[in-house]
Design an enzyme around this catalytic site. Structure first.
Site, mmCIF file in Angstrom:
data_model
loop_
_atom_site.group_PDB
_atom_site.id
_atom_site.type_symbol
_atom_site.label_atom_id
_atom_site.label_comp_id
_atom_site.label_asym_id
_atom_site.label_seq_id
_atom_site.Cartn_x
_atom_site.Cartn_y
_atom_site.Cartn_z
ATOM 1 N N HIS A 276 0.839 -1.202 0.000
ATOM 2 C CA HIS A 276 0.000 0.000 0.000
ATOM 3 C C HIS A 276 0.868 1.244 0.000
ATOM 4 C CE1 HIS A 276 0.889 -1.624 3.911
ATOM 5 N NE2 HIS A 276 0.130 -2.626 3.572
ATOM 6 N N CYS A 277 2.141 1.092 -0.339
ATOM 7 C CA CYS A 277 3.021 2.261 -0.298
ATOM 8 C C CYS A 277 3.720 2.453 -1.628
ATOM 9 C CB CYS A 277 4.078 2.068 0.784
ATOM 10 S SG CYS A 277 3.384 1.480 2.282
#
Ligand code: SAJ
Length: 444
Positions: A276-277
């Protein structure tokens, strides 16, 4: 530097550690943060919209692998840490840390809806003497240009009665060495006093706090950190694509380059970039840069190359099956590892999900095994529920191919090499384990 009475009172509470700390967002960032603050002696109130998570926590049950189960149980039992879904309870917090998701919209634009929703719900309960710190990864300018105006509709003035800072989370899920406590923490205050108070707060629980001039410096530093990774992963992925054309072993090339003792950091090629980064954060910077007529070509190019990798994996498998006169269409394929990286249970944005989709589109019958993900639920990039199949000799012998997409430690790679006929290894784990057969092993 003039310290208002509210600033002086907050400083006293922080030094005495009798401040109450609110943590909004109890995910892979927020929960470890809440536990760290409670261990430092603060009373911590965790807040999350997910009622099931809140009930689980209040029963002392952990759901974040990086958090120690016993630590959590003890802190809940002692009343040092509790969870709630009710925002009004944050009124008693002296410090409010915000660690909510910052995803992208479908057309890759920043989605600040979580941050804005939190801001909208806390501005009504803000009182003089509170410190608000945003931890979510976001583009430079979010804290001062987006969050601050919403909070100041409370009538409180930042730097006088209300204090605001940005301090990016730097959590590397599954990292056995660096956890929340011993990872250097950047802190940028909206005013000098905000920065002083925020740095003082974090120094009560973390070993290394680094003051920077403003929230924007800290926001930019964090997005740069992840852009650096996305670009360097894309570079080695491009080397993998080129080496394939040149019939060179990219893993051997990179291992050789890695013998240089200075001036290089070797990343590993793979089936793509998940989490998610790394796939998302650089596009926050690219979006902001457009406001300054500045095309961030490295970010766009990195995204392009990393997105190509699942397609490259499908093509490689098709070619490997073709070499033994087997069409991919109708082949039985096991995808080994669906988490976005090894030894974690998170499939978000995992390239393995894209690989599965592509193989099914090309007619393959696909199943998966992941020791950390027994059930794969529908999500953005994956439409249905599936269950992890057991790895056994019979099943492996009955497959046309195994694709290793995540190099989990807890997999019996010897068993796979013993019974499978063809393995496409996108992580080079077989070579790292010194396994060369009897299965035919094709590397990315
Ligand atoms: N990957 C490669 N090759 C590499 C490294 C990673 O293909 O050489 C892939 C991984 O398989 C994964 C993706 O890239 O799919 C992201 O990998 P990651 O290790 O960056 O994983 P994250 O997103 O969980 O963690 C990162 C943190 N990682 C490290 O610093 C090692 C860090 O950038 C941030 O603290 C964190 O994201 C975040 O929260 O921003």
């Amino acid at each position: 530097m003039l310290w208002s009475p509210e600033a002086q009172e907050l400083k006293r509470r922080l030094q005495a550690r009798d401040a109450v700390v609110g943590v909004v967002g109890l995910g892979y960032v927020g929960l470890p943060l809440a536990v760290e603050q409670a261990r430092a002696g603060f009373v911590v109130l965790g807040l999350d919209d997910n009622g099931a998570k809140v009930e689980q926590l209040n029963r002392g049950e952990n759901y974040i692998p990086d958090v120690d189960d016993e630590d959590l149980r003890t802190l809940i039992a002692s009343g040092k840490l509790e969870a709630t879904t009710r925002y009004p309870e944050l009124g008693r917090a002296d410090v409010i840390l915000v660690a909510v998701p910052t995803p992208l919209t479908p057309n890759k634009e920043p989605d600040l809806s979580y941050i804005l929703s939190v801001a909208d719900r806390i501005r009504g309960i803000l009182r003089p003497g509170q410190l608000v710190v945003l931890e979510s990864t976001t583009y430079p300018g979010t804290t001062d240009d987006v969050l601050r105006p919403v909070l100041e509709t409370s009538g409180l003035r930042v730097g006088e009665e209300l204090f605001l800072a940005y301090s990016p989370e730097r959590v590397d899920p599954g990292n056995p060495v660096y956890q929340t406590r011993n990872t250097p923490k950047l802190v940028g205050g909206s005013t000098e006093i905000c920065g002083e108070l925020a740095a003082l707060f974090y120094r009560q629980s973390l070993t290394d706090v680094v003051r920077v001039a403003s929230p924007a410096v800290a926001e930019m530093a964090k997005v740069f950190e992840n852009t650096y990774r996305a670009v360097n992963i894309a570079l080695v992925n491009e080397m993998a694509l080129l080496a394939d054309r040149m019939a060179l072993d990219v893993w051997e090339v990179l291992e050789a380059a890695g013998t240089k003792p200075f001036g290089i950091q070797i990343f590993q090629p793979g089936p793509g970039v998940g989490g998610h980064c790394i796939p998302l954060d650089p596009f926050y910077l690219a979006w902001k840069a457009r406001e300054y007529d500045f095309p961030t070509r490295f970010i766009e190019l990195a995204g392009e190359i990393n997105l190509k990798m699942p397609y490259f994996v499908a093509d490689k498998l098709q070619a490997a099956l073709n070499a033994v006169k087997k069409p991919l269409n109708g082949s039985r394929v096991l995808v080994l590892g669906v988490a976005y990286k090894k030894d974690i249970n998170d499939p978000r944005e995992s390239p393995a999900l894209k690989v599965i989709e592509l193989l099914e589109d090309r007619g393959a019958e696909v199943m998966y095994h992941d020791p950390h993900i027994p059930v794969l639920r529908p999500q953005a990039s994956y439409g249905r529920t599936a269950r992890s199949v057991e790895l056994d000799a019979g099943r492996l012998a009955n497959l046309d191919a195994v694709v290793i997409t995540t190099d989990h430690t807890a997999v019996d790679y010897e068993l796979v090499a013993e019974h499978a006929s063809l393995i496409l290894d996108t992580r080079n784990i077989m070579a790292r384990r010194g396994i060369s057969g009897p299965a035919r092993i094709v590397k990315l």
